[in-house]
Design a protein around this motif. Structure first.
Motif, PDB file in Angstrom:
ATOM      1  N   ILE A  36      26.548 100.909   2.522  1.00 32.10           N
ATOM      2  CA  ILE A  36      25.329 101.625   3.636  1.00 32.10           C
ATOM      3  C   ILE A  36      23.853 100.069   3.759  1.00 32.10           C
ATOM      4  O   ILE A  36      23.756 100.368   4.968  1.00 32.10           O
ATOM      5  CB  ILE A  36      24.587 102.512   2.655  1.00 32.10           C
ATOM      6  CG1 ILE A  36      23.071 103.768   3.670  1.00 32.10           C
ATOM      7  CG2 ILE A  36      23.447 102.339   1.349  1.00 32.10           C
ATOM      8  CD1 ILE A  36      23.791 104.081   4.739  1.00 32.10           C
ATOM      9  N   ASP A  37      24.608  99.543   2.691  1.00 32.34           N
ATOM     10  CA  ASP A  37      23.382  98.007   3.673  1.00 32.34           C
ATOM     11  C   ASP A  37      24.047  97.367   4.628  1.00 32.34           C
ATOM     12  O   ASP A  37      23.654  97.054   5.676  1.00 32.34           O
ATOM     13  CB  ASP A  37      24.270  97.351   1.974  1.00 32.34           C
ATOM     14  CG  ASP A  37      22.881  97.254   1.356  1.00 32.34           C
ATOM     15  OD1 ASP A  37      21.677  98.285   1.269  1.00 32.34           O
ATOM     16  OD2 ASP A  37      23.189  97.016  -0.017  1.00 32.34           O
ATOM     17  N   CYS A  38      25.246  98.146   5.455  1.00 34.10           N
ATOM     18  CA  CYS A  38      26.067  97.379   6.334  1.00 34.10           C
ATOM     19  C   CYS A  38      25.690  97.997   7.349  1.00 34.10           C
ATOM     20  O   CYS A  38      24.846  97.193   8.950  1.00 34.10           O
ATOM     21  CB  CYS A  38      27.616  97.471   6.251  1.00 34.10           C
ATOM     22  SG  CYS A  38      28.672  96.377   7.825  1.00 34.10           S
ATOM     23  N   PHE A  39      25.492  99.477   7.547  1.00 38.08           N
ATOM     24  CA  PHE A  39      24.911  99.913   7.993  1.00 38.08           C
ATOM     25  C   PHE A  39      23.841  99.904   8.769  1.00 38.08           C
ATOM     26  O   PHE A  39      23.619  99.596   9.458  1.00 38.08           O
ATOM     27  CB  PHE A  39      24.561 102.290   7.612  1.00 38.08           C
ATOM     28  CG  PHE A  39      26.686 102.447   8.128  1.00 38.08           C
ATOM     29  CD1 PHE A  39      27.514 101.584   8.958  1.00 38.08           C
ATOM     30  CD2 PHE A  39      26.410 103.992   8.499  1.00 38.08           C
ATOM     31  CE1 PHE A  39      29.036 102.742   8.882  1.00 38.08           C
ATOM     32  CE2 PHE A  39      27.854 104.509   8.785  1.00 38.08           C
ATOM     33  CZ  PHE A  39      28.554 104.283   8.884  1.00 38.08           C
ATOM     34  N   TYR A  40      22.728  99.725   7.864  1.00 41.89           N
ATOM     35  CA  TYR A  40      21.216  99.077   7.409  1.00 41.89           C
ATOM     36  C   TYR A  40      21.598  97.720   8.210  1.00 41.89           C
ATOM     37  O   TYR A  40      20.334  97.639   9.426  1.00 41.89           O
ATOM     38  CB  TYR A  40      20.804  99.224   6.280  1.00 41.89           C
ATOM     39  CG  TYR A  40      19.174  98.840   6.890  1.00 41.89           C
ATOM     40  CD1 TYR A  40      18.424 100.238   7.444  1.00 41.89           C
ATOM     41  CD2 TYR A  40      18.715  98.223   5.573  1.00 41.89           C
ATOM     42  CE1 TYR A  40      17.240 100.341   7.238  1.00 41.89           C
ATOM     43  CE2 TYR A  40      17.091  98.060   6.308  1.00 41.89           C
ATOM     44  CZ  TYR A  40      16.286  99.160   7.020  1.00 41.89           C
ATOM     45  OH  TYR A  40      15.257  99.354   7.053  1.00 41.89           O
ATOM     46  N   ALA A  41      22.677  97.239   8.125  1.00 43.33           N
ATOM     47  CA  ALA A  41      22.298  95.579   9.076  1.00 43.33           C
ATOM     48  C   ALA A  41      22.898  95.919  10.671  1.00 43.33           C
ATOM     49  O   ALA A  41      22.326  95.247  11.785  1.00 43.33           O
ATOM     50  CB  ALA A  41      23.038  94.147   8.317  1.00 43.33           C
ATOM     51  N   TYR A  42      23.855  96.859  11.169  1.00 44.34           N
ATOM     52  CA  TYR A  42      23.440  97.086  12.002  1.00 44.34           C
ATOM     53  C   TYR A  42      22.254  97.744  12.580  1.00 44.34           C
ATOM     54  O   TYR A  42      22.133  97.457  14.304  1.00 44.34           O
ATOM     55  CB  TYR A  42      24.794  98.411  11.779  1.00 44.34           C
ATOM     56  CG  TYR A  42      26.100  97.627  12.665  1.00 44.34           C
ATOM     57  CD1 TYR A  42      26.388  96.188  13.861  1.00 44.34           C
ATOM     58  CD2 TYR A  42      27.407  97.741  11.574  1.00 44.34           C
ATOM     59  CE1 TYR A  42      28.150  95.590  12.838  1.00 44.34           C
ATOM     60  CE2 TYR A  42      28.604  97.333  11.229  1.00 44.34           C
ATOM     61  CZ  TYR A  42      28.826  96.111  11.876  1.00 44.34           C
ATOM     62  OH  TYR A  42      30.254  96.088  12.024  1.00 44.34           O
ATOM     63  N   HIS A  43      22.228  98.435  12.260  1.00 45.28           N
ATOM     64  CA  HIS A  43      20.652  99.322  12.652  1.00 45.28           C
ATOM     65  C   HIS A  43      19.708  98.107  12.912  1.00 45.28           C
ATOM     66  O   HIS A  43      18.758  98.376  14.082  1.00 45.28           O
ATOM     67  CB  HIS A  43      19.723 100.302  11.281  1.00 45.28           C
ATOM     68  CG  HIS A  43      18.685 100.623  11.455  1.00 45.28           C
ATOM     69  ND1 HIS A  43      18.683 101.674  12.558  1.00 45.28           N
ATOM     70  CD2 HIS A  43      17.165 100.731  11.070  1.00 45.28           C
ATOM     71  CE1 HIS A  43      17.229 102.162  12.610  1.00 45.28           C
ATOM     72  NE2 HIS A  43      16.320 101.270  11.444  1.00 45.28           N
ATOM     73  N   THR A  44      19.532  97.331  11.657  1.00 46.93           N
ATOM     74  CA  THR A  44      18.066  96.196  11.776  1.00 46.93           C
ATOM     75  C   THR A  44      18.736  95.563  13.298  1.00 46.93           C
ATOM     76  O   THR A  44      17.675  94.748  13.858  1.00 46.93           O
ATOM     77  CB  THR A  44      17.878  95.825  10.920  1.00 46.93           C
ATOM     78  OG1 THR A  44      19.287  95.445  10.336  1.00 46.93           O
ATOM     79  CG2 THR A  44      17.104  96.841   9.591  1.00 46.93           C
ATOM     80  N   GLY A  45      19.453  95.398  12.970  1.00 49.49           N
ATOM     81  CA  GLY A  45      20.254  93.708  14.385  1.00 49.49           C
ATOM     82  C   GLY A  45      19.875  94.650  15.838  1.00 49.49           C
ATOM     83  O   GLY A  45      19.886  93.277  16.315  1.00 49.49           O
ATOM     84  N   LEU A  46      20.275  95.757  16.409  1.00 53.46           N
ATOM     85  CA  LEU A  46      20.579  96.143  17.033  1.00 53.46           C
ATOM     86  C   LEU A  46      19.929  96.785  18.162  1.00 53.46           C
ATOM     87  O   LEU A  46      19.477  97.403  19.033  1.00 53.46           O
ATOM     88  CB  LEU A  46      21.841  96.658  17.283  1.00 53.46           C
ATOM     89  CG  LEU A  46      23.231  95.694  17.690  1.00 53.46           C
ATOM     90  CD1 LEU A  46      24.951  96.747  17.074  1.00 53.46           C
ATOM     91  CD2 LEU A  46      23.591  94.338  18.256  1.00 53.46           C
ATOM     92  N   SER A  47      18.956  97.360  17.057  1.00 56.43           N
ATOM     93  CA  SER A  47      17.898  98.436  17.279  1.00 56.43           C
ATOM     94  C   SER A  47      16.384  97.651  18.296  1.00 56.43           C
ATOM     95  O   SER A  47      15.935  96.583  17.338  1.00 56.43           O
ATOM     96  CB  SER A  47      17.306  98.974  15.957  1.00 56.43           C
ATOM     97  OG  SER A  47      18.408 100.043  15.505  1.00 56.43           O
ATOM     98  N   PRO A  48      15.974  98.150  18.826  1.00 54.92           N
ATOM     99  CA  PRO A  48      14.185  97.925  19.694  1.00 54.92           C
ATOM    100  C   PRO A  48      13.695  98.000  17.785  1.00 54.92           C
ATOM    101  O   PRO A  48      13.569  98.638  17.247  1.00 54.92           O
ATOM    102  CB  PRO A  48      13.650  99.058  20.448  1.00 54.92           C
ATOM    103  CG  PRO A  48      15.300  99.702  20.589  1.00 54.92           C
ATOM    104  CD  PRO A  48      16.261  99.145  20.062  1.00 54.92           C
TER     105      PRO A  48
END
Length: 340
Positions: A36-48
């Motif tokens: 889930i931390d990896c998912f969250y990294a995708y979220h924070t890295g690619l989202s506005p």
């Protein structure tokens, strides 16, 4: 439904959504936290920045959050909820069909619930496929070839046990096989998501539709060479699409390659909710134009007609959604959260 700035209503089928529980209470071990931390990294890295969620909500959001983000604040008409169990990492599973079906019962016109199975379970996998069809009447399944199962750290679509499962899917009319073939998520193996087994499975099972989620990234070339010759292989834009914000030229290269090789009828929109919410993705996609040099070199354009196919018409065709009938049914669908 998404209304364009020009005033046109676009029917949206979100082909890749989830209703997960990655909370610390559900994590079985360190790998549940890593995932889930990896998912969250995708979220924070690619989202506005204005679309960022706080970590606790991201780990476990509510059914009300899901409905609001997809259908009230979001533009989706129908969402396909994919199941990913990961029971080696999560006590009650990460995103099971039981959890998905609960929310779908509240809003049956809005959701298509897909199942999942693990061919490594042998005869039990075949029994479970029967259960999925008889209990939930699934039209599709999600395959996660890098999922751990005891000592096994992955499997291939071409494994003999997998072929037995696909034969049964074809027999039962479970035609849409969504396969994660994209970026890895720690601690899963990147190599277990390799796309080459798609070539064989798609050839040997012509009666199935192979929707390759994340269109093979970072193996886009391999995917395109396979998908252009296999008429039953499709590309899902989940994970690729958020680059429209953070790296718009890179997204132009990805969508340009897909249009050149496989054409506009074989590309499907997916938000990958809740890594990303669909509204900003759809709005940016509708406004997007491929950079001129990329479009000219490949001889492609991203027209409004093509965008409409990608956003909903292609998935509607694969899932036999009668769009006009669905619009009438959705006219009475709630625009607020229904009580339990």
């Amino acid at each position: 439904m998404y209304r364009t700035p020009e005033g046109k209503d676009i029917f949206v089928v979100d082909g890749h959504t989830h209703f997960w529980d990655g909370s610390p209470e559900n994590q079985k071990n360190i790998h549940g936290k890593q995932f889930i931390d990896c998912f969250y990294a995708y979220h924070t890295g690619l989202s506005p920045k204005e679309q960022l969620w706080e970590k606790g909500k991201f780990e476990k959001y509510s059914a009300d959050d899901l409905y609001r983000d997809l259908f009230i604040d979001g533009p989706d008409d129908v969402a396909i909820v994919q199941s990913t169990y990961l029971k080696d990492f999560y006590k009650n599973g990460f995103n099971t069909i039981e959890r998905n079906a609960e929310v779908a019962k509240r809003y049956p016109e809005r959701f298509i619930v897909n199942g999942a199975f693990d061919p490594r379970d042998g005869e039990k996998a075949l029994e479970y496929i029967h259960f999925l069809k008889e209990t939930y009447n699934v039209k599709g399944v999600k395959m996660y070839t890098a999922e751990w199962n005891g000592a096994s750290k992955g499997w291939k679509l071409t494994d003999p046990d997998a072929y037995k499962c696909f034969e049964l899917c074809e027999k039962l009319g479970i035609k849409n096989i969504h396969v994660h073939k994209g970026p890895t998520i720690i601690p899963l193996s990147k190599d277990a998501f390799d796309v080459h087994d798609v070539d064989h499975a798609a050839t040997d099972f012509q009666g199935l539709n192979w929707i390759i989620e994340h269109c093979g990234l970072p193996r886009l070339d391999d995917f395109c060479w396979i998908a252009t010759q296999e008429t039953n292989v499709y590309g899902g834009l989940a994970v690729a699409l958020p680059f429209i914000h953070s790296r718009p030229r890179y997204f132009g290269e990805v969508i340009g390659e897909l249009l050149f090789w496989i054409g506009p009828e074989k590309i499907l929109f997916g938000s990958d909710y809740a890594i990303w919410t669909p509204r900003w993705l759809v709005e940016k996609f509708w406004a997007y134009q491929i950079p001129q040099d990329i479009a000219a070199e490949r001889g492609v354009q991203l027209t409004d007609e093509i965008k409409e196919k990608i956003l909903g018409l292609n998935a509607a065709r694969l899932y036999n959604i009668d769009i006009e009938a669905k619009k009438k049914a959705l006219a009475s669908s709630p625009f607020s959260i229904a009580a339990e």
